[in-house]
Design a protein around this motif. Structure first.
Motif, PDB file in Angstrom:
ATOM      1  N   UNK A   1       0.837  -1.206   0.000  1.00  0.00           N
ATOM      2  CA  UNK A   1       0.000   0.000   0.000  1.00  0.00           C
ATOM      3  C   UNK A   1       0.866   1.248   0.000  1.00  0.00           C
ATOM      4  N   UNK A   2       1.952   1.238   0.793  1.00  0.00           N
ATOM      5  CA  UNK A   2       2.864   2.388   0.818  1.00  0.00           C
ATOM      6  C   UNK A   2       3.472   2.613  -0.572  1.00  0.00           C
ATOM      7  N   UNK A   3       3.874   1.511  -1.214  1.00  0.00           N
ATOM      8  CA  UNK A   3       4.462   1.621  -2.548  1.00  0.00           C
ATOM      9  C   UNK A   3       3.434   2.133  -3.544  1.00  0.00           C
ATOM     10  N   UNK A   4       2.210   1.602  -3.445  1.00  0.00           N
ATOM     11  CA  UNK A   4       1.147   2.024  -4.362  1.00  0.00           C
ATOM     12  C   UNK A   4       0.834   3.513  -4.181  1.00  0.00           C
ATOM     13  N   UNK A   5       0.758   3.962  -2.940  1.00  0.00           N
ATOM     14  CA  UNK A   5       0.461   5.379  -2.680  1.00  0.00           C
ATOM     15  C   UNK A   5       1.586   6.279  -3.192  1.00  0.00           C
ATOM     16  N   UNK A   6       2.821   5.847  -2.991  1.00  0.00           N
ATOM     17  CA  UNK A   6       3.953   6.635  -3.476  1.00  0.00           C
ATOM     18  C   UNK A   6       3.952   6.696  -4.995  1.00  0.00           C
ATOM     19  N   UNK A   7       3.629   5.562  -5.626  1.00  0.00           N
ATOM     20  CA  UNK A   7       3.556   5.520  -7.088  1.00  0.00           C
ATOM     21  C   UNK A   7       2.489   6.472  -7.600  1.00  0.00           C
ATOM     22  N   UNK A   8       1.355   6.495  -6.927  1.00  0.00           N
ATOM     23  CA  UNK A   8       0.272   7.371  -7.362  1.00  0.00           C
ATOM     24  C   UNK A   8       0.657   8.838  -7.200  1.00  0.00           C
ATOM     25  N   UNK A   9       1.351   9.165  -6.121  1.00  0.00           N
ATOM     26  CA  UNK A   9       1.798  10.545  -5.916  1.00  0.00           C
ATOM     27  C   UNK A   9       2.786  10.955  -6.998  1.00  0.00           C
ATOM     28  N   UNK A  10       3.709  10.041  -7.334  1.00  0.00           N
ATOM     29  CA  UNK A  10       4.687  10.331  -8.387  1.00  0.00           C
ATOM     30  C   UNK A  10       3.998  10.488  -9.735  1.00  0.00           C
ATOM     31  N   UNK A  11       3.010   9.616 -10.007  1.00  0.00           N
ATOM     32  CA  UNK A  11       2.287   9.705 -11.270  1.00  0.00           C
ATOM     33  C   UNK A  11       1.506  11.008 -11.361  1.00  0.00           C
ATOM     34  N   UNK A  12       0.890  11.393 -10.251  1.00  0.00           N
ATOM     35  CA  UNK A  12       0.128  12.647 -10.229  1.00  0.00           C
ATOM     36  C   UNK A  12       1.032  13.841 -10.503  1.00  0.00           C
ATOM     37  N   UNK A  13       2.238  13.789  -9.976  1.00  0.00           N
ATOM     38  CA  UNK A  13       3.189  14.881 -10.189  1.00  0.00           C
ATOM     39  C   UNK A  13       3.608  14.945 -11.653  1.00  0.00           C
ATOM     40  N   UNK A  14       3.841  13.798 -12.260  1.00  0.00           N
ATOM     41  CA  UNK A  14       4.208  13.765 -13.676  1.00  0.00           C
ATOM     42  C   UNK A  14       3.063  14.261 -14.552  1.00  0.00           C
ATOM     43  N   UNK A  15       1.872  13.748 -14.283  1.00  0.00           N
ATOM     44  CA  UNK A  15       0.728  14.125 -15.108  1.00  0.00           C
ATOM     45  C   UNK A  15       0.378  15.606 -14.963  1.00  0.00           C
ATOM     46  N   UNK A  16       0.619  16.131 -13.789  1.00  0.00           N
ATOM     47  CA  UNK A  16       0.321  17.538 -13.534  1.00  0.00           C
ATOM     48  C   UNK A  16       1.126  18.461 -14.440  1.00  0.00           C
ATOM     49  N   UNK A  17       2.353  18.049 -14.729  1.00  0.00           N
ATOM     50  CA  UNK A  17       3.250  18.933 -15.482  1.00  0.00           C
ATOM     51  C   UNK A  17       3.511  18.486 -16.918  1.00  0.00           C
TER      52      UNK A  17
END
Length: 505
Positions: free
Chosen positions: A146-162
């Motif tokens: 779950x920690x890995x999944x949440x971190x992955x989602x945060x990283x993906x959100x940051x990439x998609x944002x920019x």
């Protein structure tokens, strides 16, 4: 070709991330793409195919290989994702005139693959402890999924944002038929196209925007530290309490220090990007072909009102440089998929492994003979392996002064261990009788012999060797080459240059 020249490969993968991320026509692309990471279970169908485009003037042999590859496709009639760790699929592998049904199932222990005509399924065991040497016994990385999944989602959100949108992107409302639905479904059709040369142009503004997002980068770093703290806390190692306490007490300082370093490298990447691309093209001009306008990614995704992707298709065409020995000028990967029962109750199918498996991690179970014996002789796969691919065929030439070959008294000797290896035969040593036993990979016949004796046994029948085997100064048993090779189903031919050719049809 130097592997560093294929630095373009990860950039090709980045095309997917940069294909449409900002809002289009009122449709929040980033939000809906992130929503796909929340899918825990679903059922789906999919088709995957590969197409190679040949160059002009290639040989007939190359064309035949390309035609065979172009005939290959995979159709998944139904895939069931029960959870992040449990899934199954049933489908068909299409090769030329053959249709080869398969089933696969995976869980935390491994993945089983059942092919039609196979007596036992193939199995790939998963060992989460591999690569975790030095960590406590029983450490379970799944606990932190779950920690890995949440971190992955945060990283993906940051990439998609920019990530900037490509020049070709659109979102339209459509009504389409979807697998598993009685009536047509209202969907948002997101279409995007991205060329290789456009990708190169989009990376710099992406890095520029990312470097300016202090809050976003610090959030990602902070989450990474929290995950590290959780893992340290759960490992129960001596000193882990101290590490956890230090991470908690100095978290803000660590975040700021890490952000400063990340920001420095991002700014440097932006400042040197144009020069770096020019240098890359100058040193490796073939990459410019890969990242040209002829490399194109086309995607079509159909989102329902809940933001779930119900239908999707991708077509990635990659242009290849004109280099010697490469008969292909481009390749394309095309996928089509439909999904239903998203985040619903799904039970994955099982593959029966109760009667044993063929372990793909064990080389002894993957020899040509062992592979053929696992299939019914009348099955299509058996015919493909034996007749079309010729997996049992062997041919190798040895020079006159080959290290493991010697001539004594007019008889050519060969190191038994090397000969057995060349023919995929199993070699056994019996210390009590001081005998060697060789098991033929194709027929299963056994050849028994010993050093100093011309008398051998082939499948229970006596076999007289032209000269007695001997052990050389390196400890290798050397045997009469031609006689022993023939006992193992091969032939040995003397060449005009004094060397020999070992062959098995």
């Amino acid at each position: 070709m130097n592997i560093k020249k294929w630095i373009a490969i990860p950039l090709i993968l980045l095309m997917v991330a940069l294909t449409g991320c900002q809002a289009v026509g009122g449709f929040d692309v980033s939000k809906n793409l992130l929503g796909t990471l929340d899918v825990k279970s679903q059922q789906s169908t999919e088709k995957i195919s590969l197409k190679l485009t040949p160059r002009e003037g290639i040989t007939q042999g190359d064309q035949e290989i390309i035609d065979l590859i172009n005939s290959i496709s995979v159709t998944v009639d139904e895939a069931k994702v029960q959870s992040e760790e449990v899934a199954s699929a049933k489908g068909t592998l299409h090769i030329d005139k053959y249709n080869l049904p398969f089933e696969l199932a995976l869980d935390r222990q491994g993945m089983a693959i059942q092919l039609e005509g196979a007596k036992k399924p193939y199995y790939i065991p998963f060992n989460p402890q591999e690569g975790l040497e030095g960590l406590p016994a029983g450490f379970d990385p799944y606990v932190y999924s779950k920690d890995v999944r949440d971190l992955t989602k945060t990283a993906a959100a940051l990439m998609l944002k920019h990530a900037p949108n490509p020049s070709t992107i659109s979102a339209t409302s459509v009504t389409e038929e979807v697998y598993g639905e009685k009536d047509k479904v209202k969907l948002t059709h997101l279409h995007a196209e991205l060329r290789g040369d456009e990708l190169v142009a989009l990376v710099k503004p992406f890095l520029t925007n990312l470097a300016k997002d202090e809050a976003g980068l610090k959030e990602l770093i902070s989450q990474a530290i929290d995950m590290t703290k959780n893992i340290a806390s759960g490992m129960n190692l001596e000193g882990s309490d101290k590490v956890t306490a230090e991470l908690s007490a100095n978290k803000e300082k660590l975040v700021n220090e890490a952000y400063t370093e990340v920001k420095k490298y991002l700014d440097l990447a932006v400042a040197q990007y144009d020069v770096g691309v020019s240098t890359l093209y100058a040193q490796s001009p073939e990459i410019k072909t890969v990242l040209s306008a002829n490399t194109v990614l086309k995607t079509d995704s159909y989102f329902d009102e809940k933001g779930n992707v119900r239908k999707a298709s991708t077509d990635l065409t990659v242009a290849l440089p004109d280099v010697e020995g490469l008969p292909v000028k481009s390749f394309s990967i095309v996928t089509e998929a439909q999904s239903w029962n998203i985040n619903g109750s799904v039970t994955a199918d099982k593959v029966d492994i109760s009667n044993g498996v063929i372990d793909l991690n064990k080389q002894a179970e993957l020899t040509p003979g062992a592979t053929l014996r696992n299939f019914d002789a009348n099955s299509p796969i058996y015919n493909i392996l034996k007749n079309d691919l010729g997996i049992t065929k062997k041919e190798k030439t040895f020079e006159q002064h080959y290290d493991f070959m010697d001539n004594r008294g007019g008889t050519t000797f060969f190191a038994l261990r090397e000969l057995a290896s060349e023919l995929d035969a199993e070699l056994k040593w019996d210390a009590a009788t001081k005998q060697y036993t060789v098991v033929d990979d194709i027929t299963g016949k056994t050849l028994t012999l010993k050093s100093g004796s011309k008398q051998a046994t082939l499948d229970g029948s006596p076999l007289t060797l032209p000269q007695a085997p001997y052990v050389d100064r390196f400890g290798y048993l050397n045997v009469p080459f031609k006689t022993v090779a023939e006992a193992l189903g091969a032939t040995v031919t003397r060449n005009s240059d004094g060397g020999y050719t070992l062959k098995r049809d």
